[in-house]
Design an enzyme around this catalytic site. Sequence first.
Site, PDB file in Angstrom:
ATOM      1  N   ASP A  91      -5.457  -1.150  -7.803  1.00 39.53           N
ATOM      2  CA  ASP A  91      -5.248  -1.970  -6.776  1.00 39.53           C
ATOM      3  C   ASP A  91      -5.845  -3.218  -7.177  1.00 39.53           C
ATOM      4  OD1 ASP A  91      -4.690  -3.415  -4.586  1.00 39.53           O
ATOM      5  OD2 ASP A  91      -5.946  -2.024  -3.208  1.00 39.53           O
ATOM      6  N   SER A  92      -5.591  -4.065  -8.088  1.00 36.92           N
ATOM      7  CA  SER A  92      -6.389  -4.920  -8.767  1.00 36.92           C
ATOM      8  C   SER A  92      -5.948  -6.414  -7.981  1.00 36.92           C
ATOM      9  CB  SER A  92      -6.191  -5.254 -10.174  1.00 36.92           C
ATOM     10  OG  SER A  92      -4.996  -5.536 -10.352  1.00 36.92           O
ATOM     11  N   THR A  93      -6.890  -7.462  -8.240  1.00 32.29           N
ATOM     12  CA  THR A  93      -6.434  -8.805  -7.900  1.00 32.29           C
ATOM     13  C   THR A  93      -5.644  -9.300  -9.472  1.00 32.29           C
ATOM     14  OG1 THR A  93      -8.614  -9.683  -9.166  1.00 32.29           O
ATOM     15  CG2 THR A  93      -8.677  -9.322  -7.082  1.00 32.29           C
ATOM     16  N   ASP A  94      -5.038 -10.379  -9.488  1.00 36.80           N
ATOM     17  CA  ASP A  94      -4.634 -10.931 -10.659  1.00 36.80           C
ATOM     18  C   ASP A  94      -5.473 -11.037 -11.866  1.00 36.80           C
ATOM     19  OD1 ASP A  94      -1.674 -11.964  -9.494  1.00 36.80           O
ATOM     20  OD2 ASP A  94      -3.170 -12.418  -8.047  1.00 36.80           O
ATOM     21  N   HIS A 114       0.775  -1.050  -0.304  1.00 35.40           N
ATOM     22  CA  HIS A 114       0.159   0.096   0.032  1.00 35.40           C
ATOM     23  C   HIS A 114       0.801   1.276   0.006  1.00 35.40           C
ATOM     24  CE1 HIS A 114      -3.312  -2.664   1.575  1.00 35.40           C
ATOM     25  NE2 HIS A 114      -3.713  -2.399   0.238  1.00 35.40           N
ATOM     26  N   ASP A 135     -10.555  -3.180   0.712  1.00 38.97           N
ATOM     27  CA  ASP A 135      -9.952  -3.412   2.206  1.00 38.97           C
ATOM     28  C   ASP A 135      -9.924  -2.129   2.773  1.00 38.97           C
ATOM     29  OD1 ASP A 135      -7.263  -3.010   1.656  1.00 38.97           O
ATOM     30  OD2 ASP A 135      -7.429  -4.863   0.209  1.00 38.97           O
ATOM     31  N   PRO A 150     -12.799 -11.455 -12.334  1.00 39.08           N
ATOM     32  CA  PRO A 150     -13.204  -9.891 -12.453  1.00 39.08           C
ATOM     33  C   PRO A 150     -11.946  -9.060 -12.628  1.00 39.08           C
ATOM     34  CG  PRO A 150     -13.580 -10.689 -10.117  1.00 39.08           C
ATOM     35  CD  PRO A 150     -13.452 -11.868 -10.935  1.00 39.08           C
ATOM     36  N   ASP A 197     -18.163  -1.341 -11.390  1.00 38.23           N
ATOM     37  CA  ASP A 197     -17.358  -2.075 -12.163  1.00 38.23           C
ATOM     38  C   ASP A 197     -16.035  -0.839 -12.542  1.00 38.23           C
ATOM     39  OD1 ASP A 197     -15.953  -2.686 -14.394  1.00 38.23           O
ATOM     40  OD2 ASP A 197     -17.130  -4.183 -15.053  1.00 38.23           O
TER      41      ASP A 197
END
Length: 283
Positions: free
Chosen positions: A156-159, A62, A86, A163, A138
């Site tokens: 700040d994404s997921t892999d 972060h 989060d 989504p 989205d």
Amino acid sequence: MKNWIIEQLYPEYGQSMRVDEMLYEGTGDLQSLKVFHNERFGRVLTLDNIVQTTQADNFIYHEMLTHLPIIAHGNAKNVLIIGGGDGGMAYEALRHQSIEKVTMVEIDSAVVEFSKQHLPMLSNGAFDDPRLNLIINDGALFMKETKDKYDVIIVDSTDPIGPGEVLFTHEFYSDAKKALTEEGILVTQNGVPFMQGDELTTSLTHFKSLFKDWSAYIATIPTYAGGPMAFGWATDSEKHRFKTVEEIAARFSEEDFETHYYNPEVHVAAFALPQYIKKLFPV
Ligand code: AG3
């Protein structure tokens, strides 16, 4: 025997963490969510069994995606976070008094709700800050439609599975470019290059075709297994990236907060990339 969670993000290599206490297990709007306690890392958040963040090491991720671009920019007021449910990213961005507004666009409202409840030490009150504008939508759609301009955009994404996939496309980056101010900077979560090299090459290939200045910088986050993580960097302003330690230190000394990872030397050094990562750059 205690339960262990196995993360299988990569087909041939994984990591495992002991679940000392399961605190939450459920299905969000789009992803399966877990929060558990691990003795070493404290609270751990997983989405579809992939570690997203932990109480103990989230600061590295972060801090490097907020302080670095905000201080490099030097006059950032308006920040956009895509993802970040989060609240850890919003917290770090809002620590800069100069930031007037943080817009955070999270696709999964369940992530926000249960993070507030089970991971309050990540957002640290950020959800109550009047400068935070939380939007459940989205991120890719928002980027296409927003009329606002941002000084710093943080993905700040997921892999890029599920989504998160659309957040790694040419179309998304091109929409991000339109949403940046002239001097604006885009930074992205770009995977662990030792394990996910293609991901970095793909993003940088798009950056190269869209932005005047593009690169990557790195930090090692213990629970993102496989070596340092790469962060993408893209901007049309060529003055932000090559700053001296002294220039960064002068700006950072005006901030009134303490960090645990970020500092001026780390800022400058993060752009020094080992050869195996440089070789992933498009030519
Ligand atoms: N999002 C980044 C998770 C990436 C995990 N991927 C990996 N290990 N390659 C974190 C969200 C924190 N706000």
